[in-house]
Write an enzyme that holds these catalytic residues in place. Structure first.
Site, PDB file in Angstrom:
ATOM      1  NE  ARG A 175      -2.329  -1.264   3.560  1.00  0.00           N
ATOM      2  CZ  ARG A 175      -1.787  -0.533   4.508  1.00  0.00           C
ATOM      3  NH1 ARG A 175      -1.853   0.789   4.451  1.00  0.00           N
ATOM      4  NH2 ARG A 175      -1.205  -1.086   5.543  1.00  0.00           N
ATOM      5  CE1 TYR A 197       2.369  -7.155  -4.396  1.00  0.00           C
ATOM      6  CE2 TYR A 197       1.369  -6.385  -2.367  1.00  0.00           C
ATOM      7  CZ  TYR A 197       2.157  -7.306  -3.044  1.00  0.00           C
ATOM      8  OH  TYR A 197       2.714  -8.372  -2.372  1.00  0.00           O
ATOM      9  N   GLY A 198      -2.430  -5.403  -4.113  1.00  0.00           N
ATOM     10  CA  GLY A 198      -3.159  -5.537  -2.843  1.00  0.00           C
ATOM     11  C   GLY A 198      -4.200  -4.457  -2.591  1.00  0.00           C
ATOM     12  CE  LYS A 251      -6.015  -3.926   4.551  1.00  0.00           C
ATOM     13  NZ  LYS A 251      -6.054  -4.485   5.878  1.00  0.00           N
ATOM     14  CG  HIS A 266      -7.222  -3.192  10.132  1.00  0.00           C
ATOM     15  ND1 HIS A 266      -5.925  -2.794  10.350  1.00  0.00           N
ATOM     16  CD2 HIS A 266      -7.149  -4.141   9.173  1.00  0.00           C
ATOM     17  CE1 HIS A 266      -5.110  -3.468   9.560  1.00  0.00           C
ATOM     18  NE2 HIS A 266      -5.823  -4.298   8.842  1.00  0.00           N
ATOM     19  CB  SER A 299      -0.869  -4.033   7.751  1.00  0.00           C
ATOM     20  OG  SER A 299      -2.059  -3.367   7.421  1.00  0.00           O
ATOM     21  CB  ALA A 300       2.624  -7.113   8.341  1.00  0.00           C
ATOM     22  CB  CYS A 301       0.691  -6.944  13.937  1.00  0.00           C
ATOM     23  SG  CYS A 301       1.624  -5.416  13.901  1.00  0.00           S
ATOM     24  N   GLY A 302       0.376 -10.243  12.553  1.00  0.00           N
ATOM     25  CA  GLY A 302      -0.020 -11.605  12.918  1.00  0.00           C
ATOM     26  C   GLY A 302      -1.515 -11.816  13.101  1.00  0.00           C
ATOM     27  CG  ASN A 311       0.504 -16.065  11.863  1.00  0.00           C
ATOM     28  OD1 ASN A 311       0.201 -16.610  10.809  1.00  0.00           O
ATOM     29  ND2 ASN A 311       1.672 -15.464  12.049  1.00  0.00           N
ATOM     30  CG  ASP A 362      -7.391  -7.434   6.900  1.00  0.00           C
ATOM     31  OD1 ASP A 362      -6.594  -7.052   7.780  1.00  0.00           O
ATOM     32  OD2 ASP A 362      -7.525  -6.848   5.818  1.00  0.00           O
ATOM     33  NE  ARG A 421       0.411  -8.580   2.321  1.00  0.00           N
ATOM     34  CZ  ARG A 421      -0.272  -8.150   3.383  1.00  0.00           C
ATOM     35  NH1 ARG A 421      -1.356  -8.755   3.791  1.00  0.00           N
ATOM     36  NH2 ARG A 421       0.160  -7.098   4.058  1.00  0.00           N
ATOM     37  CE1 TYR A 426       3.751 -16.883  14.398  1.00  0.00           C
ATOM     38  CE2 TYR A 426       5.637 -17.204  15.865  1.00  0.00           C
ATOM     39  CZ  TYR A 426       5.080 -16.655  14.717  1.00  0.00           C
ATOM     40  OH  TYR A 426       5.843 -15.879  13.912  1.00  0.00           O
ATOM     41  CG  ASN A 460      -0.093 -15.391  21.184  1.00  0.00           C
ATOM     42  OD1 ASN A 460       0.789 -15.199  22.033  1.00  0.00           O
ATOM     43  ND2 ASN A 460       0.021 -14.972  19.934  1.00  0.00           N
TER      44      ASN A 460
HETATM   45  O1  SAT Z   1      -3.802  -3.276   2.328  1.00  0.00           O
HETATM   46  S1  SAT Z   1      -3.370  -4.609   1.948  1.00  0.00           S
HETATM   47  O2  SAT Z   1      -4.554  -5.371   1.636  1.00  0.00           O
HETATM   48  O3  SAT Z   1      -2.465  -4.519   0.787  1.00  0.00           O
HETATM   49  C1  SAT Z   1      -2.537  -5.383   3.152  1.00  0.00           C
HETATM   50  C2  SAT Z   1      -2.559  -4.779   4.487  1.00  0.00           C
HETATM   51  O4  SAT Z   1      -2.085  -3.675   4.675  1.00  0.00           O
HETATM   52  O5  SAT Z   1      -3.046  -5.466   5.412  1.00  0.00           O
HETATM   53 MN    MN Z   2      -5.096  -5.576   7.238  1.00  0.00          MN
END
Ligand code: SAT
Ligand code: MN
Length: 613
Positions: free
Chosen positions: A73, A215-216, A224, A244, A266-269, A272, A291, A390, A521, A524
């Protein structure tokens, strides 16, 4: 279906306007069928953009490599173009909507020359449900069409639900790379240079205009752009929440289930956590979403959540059989991979996938041949997969989807989690002592910046209120007020005790040797179990100046965590918190000016007093 067969006059008119502006070679209205999906992939294969993977390893799956300028993004090219600048607020980029439309119309002029315009009717949420929102994305990217098929519900069924005059959010998307006569993509990911990329939102008219990126979240406009930025505005206007957040179902050994929603940057698991396999015997986690959560009050006064998406757009690096076995199972087939490595035997590979790559060579995300790594790590700067590589996979392929994940009523939420990557100060888990205190916790959420967005701040801690900083479609101060109001409404209706309990969690504390103190993981689940019991008002907590922390002994430490470490993770770092609070007072809250709800200013004063007291 052809343009002339469309029953919805406004939709037809809007498409015709786009055609005359963007001048594609042809127009296709997407029906959402499997054969359409297959045709998109065939088109992408022919254009040299898709690499089919070894079907014995990953059937019907493909790898894409994006342009190195188009890997995440682009937050500094993302705009909230409300009529008044104040409505976008201090945390969004704002441009006057008329001016932005003028600039972008210039870019859109002739932008689809040499390409097909695909019209993608999509539903966020199960088609036809009252909670669902319909959008129509116009795009010149077959990659986007294929991804939208996985991530949303697409096609004729959506047009039927729309009828002849239903509401849809109009979404323009172009990769911004018209083709000259006879020119072909020829293996080169089409996009525009960074200074021509625009991800624009017009909250008043619910429009989205995206240009220059494939992208994404920049290009899959249901995610988003619609389900968060525009939906947050709808939610404000209509009294609900668009967040979110992952949604998970947690079942205890007695078979009792509760639903938990969690906001993490974003990207904090999130993926998972949503698919976690508990290490605690007898406990079970199932997935509702990974998400985004849309939540409304039900007739019983509880808050019900749905996942508006139909797939996962998950971060690949770090995903492996032990960090997320269920994600690995979800991506065995019918999956689109972007910016991963390609092994000699035709499979994908990424850092921390759990094993080295077979054979002598591997192709990295830039298409370069490299020696095949013998372990699953690469030296810094020489990664085979991009850090924001991704996978796009259908949710129904996840072995632990909760059976009710598509229930249009949604699932009743018992607890909200907020969290981020915080190497110091923030304890493992902390329960707010009231709704307003919980909103305060959400409002000061911070995290080390990850690779999910292109920015120069990666690694630094930045405040990311409610993990919504890049996704709130209006003034963040008004957003805080909206959260306060949601609580006040429930209280006024006598339903205060039915509101979700609010917790702040931190799996990412580091010791003085820079080592993670908590394994995360599956472990938690120990924290989730504590939260579950807290929702039943168990006597498992101690009151502290910052909130309710676990009573000693109420969380059993995992094998590799000493009792001492756990104690440290569950205690108040008074000096660290004083700094945290001083930073909120000096650098965070002032930006909201008089939009900052008085309740939050009150919480700030109160916690400061408790810390000093
Ligand atoms: O916004 S994206 O869908 O590209 C990915 C993210 O930030 O979670
Ligand atoms: Mn997200």
């Amino acid at each position: 279906m052809t343009l002339n067969e469309l029953k919805h006059a406004n939709l037809k008119k809007w498409i015709e306007e786009a055609v005359s502006l963007m001048t594609p070679d042809s127009v296709e209205i997407c029906d959402g069928s499997q054969s359409e999906y297959d045709r998109m992939l065939k088109t992408l294969l022919d254009a040299g953009l898709a690499t089919p993977l070894n079907s014995e390893k990953r059937s019907n799956s493909y790898l894409f490599r994006s342009d190195p300028s188009d890997v995440a993004r682009v937050e500094n090219r993302t705009y909230i173009a409300s009529k008044n600048k104040d409505d976008a607020g201090p945390t969004n980029n704002w441009v006057d909507p008329a001016e932005l439309k003028k600039t972008m119309s210039g870019l859109y002029k002739g932008c689809m020359k040499g390409r097909v315009m695909y019209v993608v009717p999509f539903s966020m949420g199960p088609v036809g449900s009252v909670i669902a929102k319909i959008g129509v994305e116009i795009t010149d990217s077959p990659y986007v069409v294929a991804n939208m098929h996985v991530m949303t519900r697409v096609g004729t069924k959506v047009l039927s639900a729309l009828g002849s005059d239903g509401f849809f959010a109009p979404c323009y998307h172009s990769v911004g790379k018209p083709l000259a006569d006879g020119e072909k993509d020829n293996g080169k990911w089409p996009c525009a240079p960074i200074e021509q990329k625009y991800i624009s939102h017009f909250p008043e008219t619910r429009e989205i205009w995206s240009y220059g990126s494939g992208y994404g979240g920049n290009a899959l406009l249901g995610k988003k752009c619609l389900a968060l930025r525009i939906a947050s505005v709808l939610a404000r206007d209509e009294g609900w929440l668009a967040e979110h957040m992952l949604i998970l179902k947690l079942t205890n050994p007695k078979g009792v289930s509760k639903y938990v929603a969690g906001a993490f940057p974003s990207a904090c698991g999130k993926t998972n956590l949503a698919m976690l396999i508990p290490t605690l015997p007898g406990w079970k986690v199932q997935t509702v979403g990974d998400d985004i959560a849309w939540m409304k009050f039900g007739p019983d006064g509880r808050l019900y959540a749905i996942n508006p998406e139909a797939g996962f757009f998950g971060v690949a690096p770090g995903t492996n059989e032990s960090s997320n076995q269920n994600a690995m199972a979800s991506i065995k087939s019918n999956t689109i991979f972007t910016n991963c490595g390609l092994t000699e035997d035709g499979d994908i590979w990424w850092e921390q996938i759990g094993h080295g790559a077979p054979g002598a060579e591997i192709i990295d995300w830039k298409g370069q041949k490299k020696p095949a790594p013998k372990t699953d790590k690469s030296p810094k700067g020489e990664e085979i997969a991009h850090a924001n590589a991704r996978f796009t996979a259908p949710a129904k392929q996840c072995p632990v989807m909760a059976p009710e994940w598509e229930d249009t009523k949604g699932v009743p939420i018992s607890a909200f989690l907020f969290g981020g990557r915080r190497p110091s100060t923030i304890p493992l888990v902390n329960q707010s002592n009231s709704w307003a205190h919980g909103v305060f916790m959400g409002s000061i959420t911070g995290s080390e910046v990850t690779a999910a967005a292109i920015t120069d701040q990666v690694g630094q801690v930045r405040r990311d209120p409610f993990a919504m900083l890049p996704f709130c479609g209006y003034n963040m101060g008004d957003y805080f007020k909206h959260w306060i109001k949601i609580g006040a409404k429930a209280e006024a209706e006598g339903n205060g005790d039915k509101l979700p309990k609010i917790f702040f969690v931190n799996w990412f504390r580091k010791d003085k040797n820079d080592k993670f103190m908590w394994p995360g993981y599956g472990e938690n689940s120990r924290v989730l179990a504590w939260i579950f019991d807290r929702c039943d008002n168990a006597d498992n907590f101690v009151e502290t100046p910052i909130g309710n922390l676990p009573k000693p002994g109420s969380i059993e430490p995992p094998a590799d965590v000493s009792a001492e470490t756990l104690k440290e993770l569950c205690s108040v770092d008074i000096e660290g918190w004083k700094k945290e609070i001083a930073d909120v007072r000096k650098n965070h809250y002032p930006q909201f000016g008089d939009k900052l709800p008085k309740e939050l200013a009150g919480e700030l004063d109160a916690i400061e007093k408790r810390l000093n007291g």
